[in-house]
Design a protein around this motif. Structure first.
Motif, PDB file in Angstrom:
ATOM      1  N   ASP A   1       0.833  -1.214   0.000  1.00  0.00           N
ATOM      2  CA  ASP A   1       0.000   0.000   0.000  1.00  0.00           C
ATOM      3  C   ASP A   1       0.863   1.258   0.000  1.00  0.00           C
TER       4      ASP A   1
ATOM      5  N   HIS B   1      -3.059  -3.431  -6.582  1.00  0.00           N
ATOM      6  CA  HIS B   1      -3.874  -3.572  -5.375  1.00  0.00           C
ATOM      7  C   HIS B   1      -4.597  -4.906  -5.350  1.00  0.00           C
TER       8      HIS B   1
ATOM      9  N   GLN C   1      -2.318   1.007 -10.072  1.00  0.00           N
ATOM     10  CA  GLN C   1      -3.418   0.617  -9.198  1.00  0.00           C
ATOM     11  C   GLN C   1      -3.801  -0.847  -9.364  1.00  0.00           C
TER      12      GLN C   1
END
Length: 659
Positions: free
Chosen positions: A377, A414, A411
């Motif tokens: 993260d 993730h 992204q």
């Protein structure tokens, strides 16, 4: 008595110029003795002014040289212009505005008469003052028809295809001279000629059979071009075209990844990666490149790196970085400070994806503890901060597409998380990025109706990555509370655009349409056998591509009828024997590497996962690892052992932890 002649008219102009005695005054109606002897024009003129002989000779010499130079320039422009103009070298001299931005990159501000005659020498890097090899003189007139292994293309078709290419394709990759005649391109390099024809016939309505008829032959030419004695920039240009608009998979294997490596190594072998010292890579002694040569070499190397790194991203592989930290940055930085701003921005976006992929791989992707997921993260948050900085440099719509694709790629990591997948609250950001990216592609389709099929591979991949991310989120229970109406609308928009992009049923766009449509209407996709939600990805070794391939394998498990028919014909005992032979019955390691880890064959390649997540992953439905399907989807790259596995039986799961 006759009036005597005036003093100024006693001699003719020729005698006065030579300062010799003249007897024309004796008989003004007849030439003087000297003029008769040298057969000169004997004239008596009042306004005569004696010329300086040496000065006049020097002026004539300069005039002759100037006329010859203009003649050579005219011949070069008409019959033999270089296929490598500095189309982007001067774009940074003119500021770009919103009015000329539509996902298509800048036209050249350099007039055709100033195009260089050469970029590379036949044996390596060269100087623009050198001239290319001899090109046969071509008569002006109709373009000649050509054939490749029996595939005939008429002269009229060639003219149409060239016009189509430079009008709709070339703005995405401005490396070729639009003023060069087709016959001249063929005379200089048949490889570039056929690459250009192969790319532009993707959406050629007058002869839709050309695309697949030429595909295999042009790909064979690409591999043979490495053995060509032609100047290496021809090979570099042709490969750039083929990798930006790859052929659909037909009766030939997918070799784009191999061609990408060949492109990079040919460029490096000729010193493009060190523009300031590129002349040192030539087999013959050539002059040191000028400042203009450095810019052109830097831009061609930038195109090479972008295409290579983009291809690695699309194939789920970790690419080679542009510059190693151990290398002297002074060899690279000065030229890259002068190339086109949009090219620099795209280069930085690709480099950011590479650095992020490297960091994610170092953090671990096969199995992550909760600490590793938190570290992931933090890493992705840092990378997105760099994307924010790049967004500030984005001026046009095409710039914003580049930064949007960069953000979407970052992204996508993730989805590797399991334990903090929902708690990290990244879904709203992914939805916003994916919808924006699809909106960019839709704007291109609206501005240029009928030209979506001509989009390069980065646009089709961006559409695929964004749509599969939206699909996974919409199928999740965590989608409640999100802007699902916009996400659904964007997903359906992506499906419609993919239909317009498709030029063959075996291409990426056609398969994207099929997979997205089937999974959206499926009640089993991304769910376990007992109906519970499956949040963990089972494809975890393909970096940015993993979420896409994971969705494809869900589709394959439910809708791929040939594989289902094969496995259903097997007896249960045969299936058990196959699994025992494949995995040896060992699904738990008691010591050594991987001790205490559960090996779940439901996950790609029998990957190791933490015991805390085994109960969830063991309940997942099983993928059939069909090598042929992956090849059909154009992503089976052989470097990962998971692609050599046989299809798993539909009713086989491994929940035992017994050695």
């Amino acid at each position: 008595m006759a009036e005597p002649l005036k003093k100024g008219k006693k001699a003719c102009t020729e005698c006065r110029q030579q300062k010799t005695k003249c007897d024309v005054y004796l008989n003004p109606k007849e030439p003087c003795t000297r003029c008769r002897k040298v057969n000169a024009n004997c004239v008596i003129s009042d306004p005569f002014k004696r010329e300086h002989k040496r000065k006049r000779l020097s002026e004539l010499e300069h005039e002759t040289k100037d006329l010859r130079r203009k003649l050579r320039a005219s011949d070069s422009a008409d019959l033999n212009p270089s296929p490598i103009p500095p189309l982007t070298a001067a774009t940074n001299l003119t500021p770009r505005t919103e009015s000329n931005s539509n996902l298509i990159h800048g036209e050249s501000h350099i007039p055709p008469s100033l195009y260089p005659t050469q970029l590379l020498a036949p044996g390596g890097m060269g100087n623009t003052l050198l001239t290319p090899g001899p090109v046969p003189a071509l008569e002006a007139g109709a373009t000649r028809g050509r054939s490749l292994h029996g595939v005939e293309v008429s002269g009229d078709e060639i003219d149409d295809l060239f016009q189509l290419f430079f009008r709709h394709y070339a703005p995405f990759l401005p490396i070729l001279n639009p003023d060069t005649r087709p016959d001249t391109y063929y005379a200089q390099s048949p490889f570039i000629f056929w690459c250009l024809i192969g790319v532009s016939c993707r959406a050629y309505i007058r002869n839709p059979t050309l695309l697949m008829a030429l595909a295999r032959h042009v790909i064979e030419m690409a591999f043979l071009s490495a053995l060509s004695t032609s100047p290496p920039w021809h090979t570099i240009q042709g490969l750039l075209l083929l990798l930006t608009w790859p052929f659909p998979k037909g009766d030939h294997p997918d070799v784009t990844f191999q061609l990408g490596g060949m492109l990079l190594h040919i460029a490096m072998g000729n010193g493009l990666h060190i523009p300031m010292s590129s002349h040192e890579f030539s087999r013959v002694k050539i002059p040191v490149p000028s400042e203009g040569d450095l810019v052109r070499r830097s831009e061609l190397w930038a195109h090479t790196v972008i295409v290579y790194q983009r291809l690695c991203m699309i194939k789920g592989q970790l690419p080679r970085g542009l510059v190693s930290p151990s290398q002297d940055p002074r060899q690279y930085q000065p030229p890259f400070d002068t190339i086109a701003p949009w090219l620099v921005l795209r280069l930085r976006c690709q480099e950011l994806i590479v650095r992020c992929s490297e960091s994610v791989s170092e953090n671990g992707v096969r199995s992550m503890s909760i600490e590793q997921e938190r570290a992931l993260d933090a890493l992705l948050h840092t990378c997105e901060g760099h994307v924010d900085d790049l967004d500030l440099q984005a001026i046009t719509e095409d710039d914003r597409f580049d930064t949007g694709l960069c953000r979407m790629a970052i992204q996508s990591f993730h989805f590797y998380k399991v334990q903090t997948l929902v708690s990290s609250s990244f879904y709203p950001h992914v939805v916003a990025t994916a919808c924006d990216l699809i909106d960019h592609v839709q704007s291109l389709a609206d501005q240029r109706p009928g030209c979506v099929a001509m989009c390069p591979i980065q646009i089709s991949f961006g559409l695929l990555l964004a749509s599969t991310s939206l699909l996974r989120i919409l199928k999740s229970t965590a989608s409640h509370g999100l802007d699902t109406s916009r996400a659904r609308s964007s997903l359906f928009t992506a499906i419609n655009i993919a239909k317009q992009m498709s030029v063959d049923r075996s291409d990426l766009a056609a398969k994207t349409t099929r997979v997205l449509t089937s999974l959206w209407n499926s009640s089993r996709a991304f769910h376990k056998a007992d109906g519970g939600e499956c949040t963990a990805m089972r494809i975890r070794s393909r970096l940015v591509l993993s979420p896409v391939l994971d969705a494809v394998w869900w589709w394959k498990d439910e809708f791929d009828r040939p594989s289902r028919a094969v496995r259903s014909s097997m007896e249960p005992a045969d299936r058990s024997a196959l699994m025992h032979a494949r995995y040896g019955g060992a699904v738990h390691t008691g010591s050594g590497l991987g001790a205490g880890m559960n090996v779940n064959p439901d996950i790609a390649g029998g990957m190791m996962v933490p015991p805390s997540s085994t109960s969830e992953l063991n309940q997942n439905s099983v993928f059939q690892l069909d090598e042929q399907f992956l090849a059909d989807f154009e992503w089976a790259l052989g470097g990962d052992p998971l692609f050599s596995l046989d299809p798993l039986p539909a009713d086989w799961t491994c929940t035992s932890n017994t050695p």
